[in-house]
Design an enzyme around this catalytic site. Structure first.
Site, PDB file in Angstrom:
ATOM      1  N   HIS A  17     -48.677 -45.217 -30.923  1.00 28.66           N
ATOM      2  CA  HIS A  17     -47.305 -44.756 -30.664  1.00 28.66           C
ATOM      3  C   HIS A  17     -46.440 -45.899 -30.135  1.00 28.66           C
ATOM      4  O   HIS A  17     -45.299 -46.087 -30.557  1.00 28.66           O
ATOM      5  CB  HIS A  17     -47.311 -43.619 -29.621  1.00 28.66           C
ATOM      6  CG  HIS A  17     -48.043 -42.381 -30.044  1.00 28.66           C
ATOM      7  ND1 HIS A  17     -48.971 -41.743 -29.242  1.00 28.66           N
ATOM      8  CD2 HIS A  17     -47.995 -41.660 -31.201  1.00 28.66           C
ATOM      9  CE1 HIS A  17     -49.442 -40.681 -29.876  1.00 28.66           C
ATOM     10  NE2 HIS A  17     -48.875 -40.610 -31.066  1.00 28.66           N
ATOM     11  N   LYS A  41     -51.480 -26.915 -30.267  1.00 29.67           N
ATOM     12  CA  LYS A  41     -52.288 -27.780 -29.406  1.00 29.67           C
ATOM     13  C   LYS A  41     -52.271 -27.322 -27.948  1.00 29.67           C
ATOM     14  O   LYS A  41     -51.291 -26.751 -27.493  1.00 29.67           O
ATOM     15  CB  LYS A  41     -51.766 -29.224 -29.498  1.00 29.67           C
ATOM     16  CG  LYS A  41     -51.940 -29.833 -30.881  1.00 29.67           C
ATOM     17  CD  LYS A  41     -51.438 -31.251 -30.937  1.00 29.67           C
ATOM     18  CE  LYS A  41     -51.639 -31.843 -32.334  1.00 29.67           C
ATOM     19  NZ  LYS A  41     -50.992 -33.148 -32.486  1.00 29.67           N
ATOM     20  N   ARG A  90     -50.740 -43.017 -40.417  1.00 28.96           N
ATOM     21  CA  ARG A  90     -51.885 -43.907 -40.202  1.00 28.96           C
ATOM     22  C   ARG A  90     -52.734 -44.012 -41.440  1.00 28.96           C
ATOM     23  O   ARG A  90     -53.196 -45.070 -41.818  1.00 28.96           O
ATOM     24  CB  ARG A  90     -52.752 -43.371 -39.051  1.00 28.96           C
ATOM     25  CG  ARG A  90     -52.124 -43.504 -37.699  1.00 28.96           C
ATOM     26  CD  ARG A  90     -52.828 -42.651 -36.707  1.00 28.96           C
ATOM     27  NE  ARG A  90     -52.812 -41.253 -37.159  1.00 28.96           N
ATOM     28  CZ  ARG A  90     -53.230 -40.236 -36.440  1.00 28.96           C
ATOM     29  NH1 ARG A  90     -53.718 -40.435 -35.244  1.00 28.96           N
ATOM     30  NH2 ARG A  90     -53.169 -39.003 -36.906  1.00 28.96           N
ATOM     31  N   SER A 128     -54.470 -39.376 -30.453  1.00 34.24           N
ATOM     32  CA  SER A 128     -54.481 -38.812 -29.097  1.00 34.24           C
ATOM     33  C   SER A 128     -55.711 -37.926 -28.890  1.00 34.24           C
ATOM     34  O   SER A 128     -56.335 -37.934 -27.827  1.00 34.24           O
ATOM     35  CB  SER A 128     -53.222 -37.972 -28.864  1.00 34.24           C
ATOM     36  OG  SER A 128     -52.083 -38.763 -28.970  1.00 34.24           O
TER      37      SER A 128
HETATM   38  O1  PNS Z   1     -47.595 -35.264 -32.482  1.00 27.76           O
HETATM   39  P1  PNS Z   1     -47.567 -34.005 -33.296  1.00 27.76           P
HETATM   40  O2  PNS Z   1     -48.255 -32.875 -32.568  1.00 27.76           O
HETATM   41  O3  PNS Z   1     -48.078 -34.185 -34.691  1.00 27.76           O
HETATM   42  O4  PNS Z   1     -46.005 -33.611 -33.421  1.00 27.76           O
HETATM   43  C1  PNS Z   1     -45.621 -32.458 -34.109  1.00 27.76           C
HETATM   44  C2  PNS Z   1     -44.190 -32.067 -33.726  1.00 27.76           C
HETATM   45  C3  PNS Z   1     -44.092 -31.836 -32.231  1.00 27.76           C
HETATM   46  C4  PNS Z   1     -43.232 -33.169 -34.135  1.00 27.76           C
HETATM   47  C5  PNS Z   1     -43.845 -30.756 -34.494  1.00 27.76           C
HETATM   48  O5  PNS Z   1     -44.779 -29.765 -34.145  1.00 27.76           O
HETATM   49  C6  PNS Z   1     -42.431 -30.268 -34.188  1.00 27.76           C
HETATM   50  O6  PNS Z   1     -41.478 -30.786 -34.723  1.00 27.76           O
HETATM   51  N1  PNS Z   1     -42.300 -29.257 -33.302  1.00 27.76           N
HETATM   52  C7  PNS Z   1     -41.013 -28.700 -32.970  1.00 27.76           C
HETATM   53  C8  PNS Z   1     -40.865 -27.320 -33.605  1.00 27.76           C
HETATM   54  C9  PNS Z   1     -40.346 -27.391 -35.025  1.00 27.76           C
HETATM   55  O7  PNS Z   1     -39.268 -27.901 -35.289  1.00 27.76           O
HETATM   56  N2  PNS Z   1     -41.137 -26.841 -35.985  1.00 27.76           N
HETATM   57  C10 PNS Z   1     -40.738 -26.790 -37.371  1.00 27.76           C
HETATM   58  C11 PNS Z   1     -41.015 -28.054 -38.151  1.00 27.76           C
HETATM   59  S1  PNS Z   1     -42.699 -28.213 -38.555  1.00 27.76           S
END
Ligand code: PNS
Length: 166
Positions: A17, A41, A90, A128
């Site tokens: 990150h 999560k 990645r 992570s």
């Molecule tokens: O690091 P991650 O867990 O892969 O990140 C995922 C994240 C937090 C970017 C994604 O879950 C997110 O955008 N959450 C906010 C809710 C949302 O907008 N959901 C709809 C799009 S998938």
């Protein structure tokens, strides 16, 4: 002013990150690291803890801001006046999830562009989830995360151990 939003769970923030934030900070006028809740999560750190840890990690970058948000990413983008979303890729295995997310976000808001960047090869296997697993099982996780994260994870593990003893 080109402002990019870099959303993620960052639980915890890793060298991968960090690598992406440093690269993006050279390309964009402003990078906003946006700590989010991923409903799938169960985090080790709450949103405020993660925000503080990442702020410490990014202190050397003058054009990086750290926020947290709840709700939809596309709404956070509008609130924060960001023109694009940044995500790291990645490996090929990341692609399907990332493609779905990028297309869902664009479907929710047509202006939502997602930009993908790759970390350096030596960070490309770090996640992570694995960092947490190595840390919880007593392995040397310090090589995969910035120094403030090492401190925070050690503190959290010690707190959890005390909790289990009492
Ligand atoms: O690091 P991650 O867990 O892969 O990140 C995922 C994240 C937090 C970017 C994604 O879950 C997110 O955008 N959450 C906010 C809710 C949302 O907008 N959901 C709809 C799009 S998938």
């Amino acid at each position: 002013m080109k402002r990019v939003l870099y959303p993620g769970s960052f639980d915890p923030f890793t060298n991968g990150h960090m690598d992406l934030v440093e690269r993006a900070a050279q390309l964009f006028d402003q990078v906003i690291v946006a700590v989010a809740i991923n409903l799938e999560k169960h985090p080790m750190f709450d949103l405020v803890e993660r925000e503080k840890i990442i702020e410490e990690c990014c202190r050397h970058l003058h054009n990086v801001q750290v926020v947290s948000f709840q709700g939809l990413l596309v709404d956070a983008m509008v609130r924060l006046n960001a023109q694009a979303v940044l995500r790291g890729l990645r490996a090929f295995s990341d692609f399907e999830y990332e493609l779905q997310m990028a297309l869902m976000n664009r479907s929710l808001r047509a202006e939502c562009e997602t930009i993908f960047m790759m970390p350096t090869a030596n960070n490309s296997f770090v996640s992570s989830r694995m960092v947490k697993e190595v840390a919880c099982l007593g392995g040397d996780f310090a090589q995969y995360v910035p120094a403030p994260v090492v401190k925070a994870v050690r503190r959290k593990l010690a707190e959890n151990n005390r909790g289990h003893e009492s």
